[in-house]
Design a protein around this motif. Structure first.
Motif, mmCIF file in Angstrom:
data_model
loop_
_atom_site.group_PDB
_atom_site.id
_atom_site.type_symbol
_atom_site.label_atom_id
_atom_site.label_comp_id
_atom_site.label_asym_id
_atom_site.label_seq_id
_atom_site.Cartn_x
_atom_site.Cartn_y
_atom_site.Cartn_z
ATOM 1 N N LEU A 156 -43.424 -42.778 -42.222
ATOM 2 C CA LEU A 156 -42.465 -42.238 -41.249
ATOM 3 C C LEU A 156 -41.656 -43.351 -40.590
ATOM 4 C CD1 LEU A 156 -44.069 -39.277 -39.251
ATOM 5 C CD2 LEU A 156 -42.206 -39.246 -40.900
ATOM 6 N N HIS A 157 -42.327 -44.458 -40.263
ATOM 7 C CA HIS A 157 -41.593 -45.606 -39.709
ATOM 8 C C HIS A 157 -40.560 -46.097 -40.707
ATOM 9 C CE1 HIS A 157 -43.321 -46.295 -35.826
ATOM 10 N NE2 HIS A 157 -44.565 -46.279 -36.287
ATOM 11 N N GLU A 162 -46.196 -32.248 -32.597
ATOM 12 C CA GLU A 162 -47.492 -32.923 -32.614
ATOM 13 C C GLU A 162 -48.411 -32.332 -31.551
ATOM 14 O OE1 GLU A 162 -48.692 -35.355 -35.495
ATOM 15 O OE2 GLU A 162 -49.787 -34.820 -33.687
ATOM 16 N N ILE A 205 -49.784 -40.212 -31.207
ATOM 17 C CA ILE A 205 -48.893 -40.246 -32.362
ATOM 18 C C ILE A 205 -47.456 -39.974 -31.935
ATOM 19 C CG2 ILE A 205 -48.307 -39.072 -34.537
ATOM 20 C CD1 ILE A 205 -51.275 -38.656 -35.009
ATOM 21 N N ILE A 229 -48.007 -42.489 -41.202
ATOM 22 C CA ILE A 229 -47.324 -43.106 -40.059
ATOM 23 C C ILE A 229 -46.447 -44.260 -40.545
ATOM 24 C CG2 ILE A 229 -47.724 -44.542 -38.013
ATOM 25 C CD1 ILE A 229 -50.047 -42.691 -37.302
ATOM 26 N N THR A 230 -46.984 -45.080 -41.460
ATOM 27 C CA THR A 230 -46.192 -46.172 -42.035
ATOM 28 C C THR A 230 -44.950 -45.618 -42.731
ATOM 29 O OG1 THR A 230 -48.283 -47.280 -42.445
ATOM 30 C CG2 THR A 230 -46.336 -48.231 -43.483
ATOM 31 N N VAL A 280 -53.555 -40.594 -42.651
ATOM 32 C CA VAL A 280 -52.709 -40.572 -41.453
ATOM 33 C C VAL A 280 -52.014 -41.917 -41.279
ATOM 34 C CG1 VAL A 280 -52.736 -40.409 -38.927
ATOM 35 C CG2 VAL A 280 -54.059 -38.779 -40.288
ATOM 36 N N GLU A 281 -52.776 -43.028 -41.486
ATOM 37 C CA GLU A 281 -52.183 -44.366 -41.410
ATOM 38 C C GLU A 281 -51.003 -44.502 -42.375
ATOM 39 O OE1 GLU A 281 -52.739 -47.049 -39.491
ATOM 40 O OE2 GLU A 281 -54.008 -45.677 -38.324
ATOM 41 N N GLU A 300 -45.950 -42.947 -30.279
ATOM 42 C CA GLU A 300 -45.712 -44.051 -31.205
ATOM 43 C C GLU A 300 -44.290 -43.983 -31.766
ATOM 44 O OE1 GLU A 300 -48.751 -45.026 -33.872
ATOM 45 O OE2 GLU A 300 -47.432 -46.300 -35.080
ATOM 46 N N PHE A 301 -43.751 -42.788 -31.878
ATOM 47 C CA PHE A 301 -42.434 -42.628 -32.496
ATOM 48 C C PHE A 301 -41.311 -42.356 -31.502
ATOM 49 C CE2 PHE A 301 -45.220 -41.577 -36.063
ATOM 50 C CZ PHE A 301 -44.658 -42.376 -37.039
ATOM 51 N N MET A 329 -49.707 -34.726 -39.550
ATOM 52 C CA MET A 329 -50.978 -35.451 -39.695
ATOM 53 C C MET A 329 -52.182 -34.511 -39.625
ATOM 54 S SD MET A 329 -49.317 -38.278 -39.594
ATOM 55 C CE MET A 329 -47.758 -38.851 -38.917
ATOM 56 N N ARG A 389 -37.655 -43.825 -40.803
ATOM 57 C CA ARG A 389 -36.854 -44.006 -39.594
ATOM 58 C C ARG A 389 -35.935 -45.218 -39.704
ATOM 59 N NH1 ARG A 389 -35.308 -41.849 -35.491
ATOM 60 N NH2 ARG A 389 -36.250 -43.030 -33.809
#
Lengths: 247, 289
Positions: free
Chosen positions: A186-187, A201, A206, A183-184, A179-180, A209-210, A171, A190
């Motif tokens: 990456l989810h 990181e 962040i 993150i979406t 960045v948003e 969050e993961f 990020m 996953r």
């Protein structure tokens, strides 16, 4: 030659007392952790504490001076960089390192490695994850914005169908809206694919969050270790160690 | 006046073709691994002498001899790459320069011993002798063939590098070798393949070009500056850069020789000096920032 069996399985990573560095300079001392298959580990720490060197050691760019690196039970310390990529270790480097004279699509296809399995990554799937890349597929690598480069770097790593994905501050330096999106994405990665991920990181929020598995590095050594994911991460302590507040 | 210009362009293009065939492999291998292989011209000379021995002494068909020269030189180059070059990949530039200069002197001695000091040229096949009349002017048939051959090689190489999967891997490795390895590309094997192909092309250049650039034992040393000019002006790791650079150098060289022969190559060197002052990465290269 490497056994096909190793490539098909989802592996796990063991770092045992890793001391590593660049040339004569030692950066990491006695770093140990174990990451089971399909799990995610966050590596936190200030600038210059050795987070990137840790990833560089795993892919074979930095020199492992002592200790052991195991992938799926067998040592990878003697494997060259391209062999480590072929056993399923994918890197998204901090500088993104897009091939500048290749088109977006060539950047992806040049990295393609076929592995058996229903959840394997293809060009179409990467384009579905990052539609922006499909729009720019004929552009040269040196004509992309920072966010597009990062998407391409992640997509390129996925094309290798890694069972271990190494993300180095993905990020960093990007606009909040990008960045948003990342993150979406990456989810989504996953939930769709069962691969182990190491996320480097600087931002505690962040990372949390993961991952519940995390380590904090300071001056090349592990100063906070929740790599077994057993306890709830102590956010206050981590923030104090990392020393910068999250976004 | 028009006649002079046409002469300059025509002989310049023929010389440029020879320079291009020999130098393009050097450009790509230097771009791939950063190895300064100054002995590349020795591969061209070896190709030329092999073709000379086959055609002029044994009466082998010209085109068969070309093929044999290319394959033989590619094989020799791979053996040298494995045995002699590999140990100095990780050494400094000085070691690489010393090694390749040593190879040049060794090749000069071998060529002198085997073929003597006099300039030699491979016999042109009967079908390519004489002049071709294209209406308003006639041209030597062999040189037309040479230029056409160079064009075909350029188009083939351009397609291979810019439009195929192998070409994409080569470009990726030229851009960023560590990252290319990081996506699973075996750059050492890639380098050996490119090295062999580049040496084969040099051999073809030496053999085809002996009518323009005569074979002498000092060939690798005498034309080294020209090969390096093509590579440095054209840029490393490129197919089209060296082509444009070879054309510029060929035209410039033949213009100087025809218009102001008393200065020799003086103006060429001045022009290159100025170009490299302004653009140290060459005019057309995939410059590393």
């Amino acid at each position: 030659m490497l056994d096909d069996r190793i490539i098909e399985e989802t592996g796990c990573l063991d770092c045992v007392n890793v001391c590593a560095g660049w040339g004569e300079t030692q950066v990491l001392s006695d770093v140990s952790f174990s990451l089971p298959q399909g799990e995610m580990l966050a590596v936190l720490g200030r600038n210059g504490v050795g987070k990137s060197t840790l990833l560089s050691t795993i892919v074979g760019r930095a020199t492992l001076r002592s200790g052991e690196l195991r992938w799926d039970g067998s040592s990878i310390a003697q494997l060259s960089k391209f062999q480590r990529a072929r056993v399923g270790i994918g890197l998204v480097p901090q500088e993104r390192e897009i091939f500048r004279s290749l088109s977006v699509e060539e950047n992806l296809t040049v990295a393609a490695q076929v592995r058996n399995g229903a959840d394997s990554w293809t060009l179409d799937r990467v384009y579905a994850l990052f539609p922006r890349l499909k729009e720019r597929r004929t552009n040269q690598g040196n004509q992309l914005s920072g966010g597009e480069q990062q998407m391409l770097s992640i997509g390129r790593a996925l094309m290798g169908n890694p069972s271990l994905l190494l993300l180095d501050e993905p990020m960093e330096g990007l606009a909040p809206v990008i960045v948003e999106q990342l993150i979406t994405a990456l989810h989504q990665i996953r939930t769709e694919t069962k691969m182990a991920i190491v996320l480097v990181e600087q931002h505690v929020a962040i990372a949390l969050e993961f991952a519940t598995r995390l380590i904090v590095l300071d001056r090349g050594a592990v100063v906070y270790d929740n790599s077994d994911g057993a306890g709830v991460p102590d956010r206050g302590r981590i923030e104090q160690l990392v020393g910068v507040e999250a976004i | 006046m028009t006649d002079t210009v046409i002469s300059i362009l025509f002989s310049g293009a023929a010389f440029a073709t020879v320079l291009y065939l020999i130098s393009v492999g050097l450009s790509i291998t230097m771009g791939l691994l950063g190895i300064a292989n100054l002995a590349h011209g020795a591969f061209a000379m070896a190709g030329g002498y092999i073709a000379f021995a086959l055609v002029n002494r044994l009466g082998v068909n010209f085109f068969a001899a070309l093929l044999v020269a290319a394959v033989a030189v590619a094989a020799i180059s791979v053996v040298l790459e494995r045995l002699i070059y590999r140990p100095v990949y990780d050494a400094g530039e000085l070691e690489q320069v010393l090694l390749s200069m040593g190879l040049i002197f060794a090749s000069i001695a071998i060529a002198h011993f085997a073929f003597g000091p006099l300039p030699l040229a491979v016999n042109v096949p009967a079908s390519l002798q004489g002049q071709v009349d294209i209406g308003w002017r006639s041209f030597p048939a062999y040189r037309l063939f040479l230029i056409a051959f160079g064009l075909c090689v350029f188009v083939t190489l351009w397609f291979a590098i810019e439009r195929t999967a192998l070409g994409a891997r080569i470009r990726a490795a030229v851009d960023n070798r560590a990252m290319a390895e990081g996506v699973g590309i075996n750059t050492r094997v890639l380098f050996t393949v490119v090295f062999a192909l580049g040496s084969a092309l040099a051999a073809v250049g030496g053999a085809l070009g002996s009518e323009v650039v005569a074979l002498t034992p000092f060939y690798p040393l005498e034309y080294l500056v020209y090969f390096l000019i093509v590579v440095s002006i054209g840029g490393l790791g490129s197919v089209s850069g060296p082509a444009l650079a070879a054309l510029l150098l060929g035209f410039g060289d033949s213009a100087c020789k025809i218009l102001i022969p008393e200065f020799g190559a003086f103006f060429i060197y001045v022009a290159i000096f100025l170009v490299l002052l302004v653009r140290p990465n060459g005019l057309f290269g995939r410059a590393q920032s």
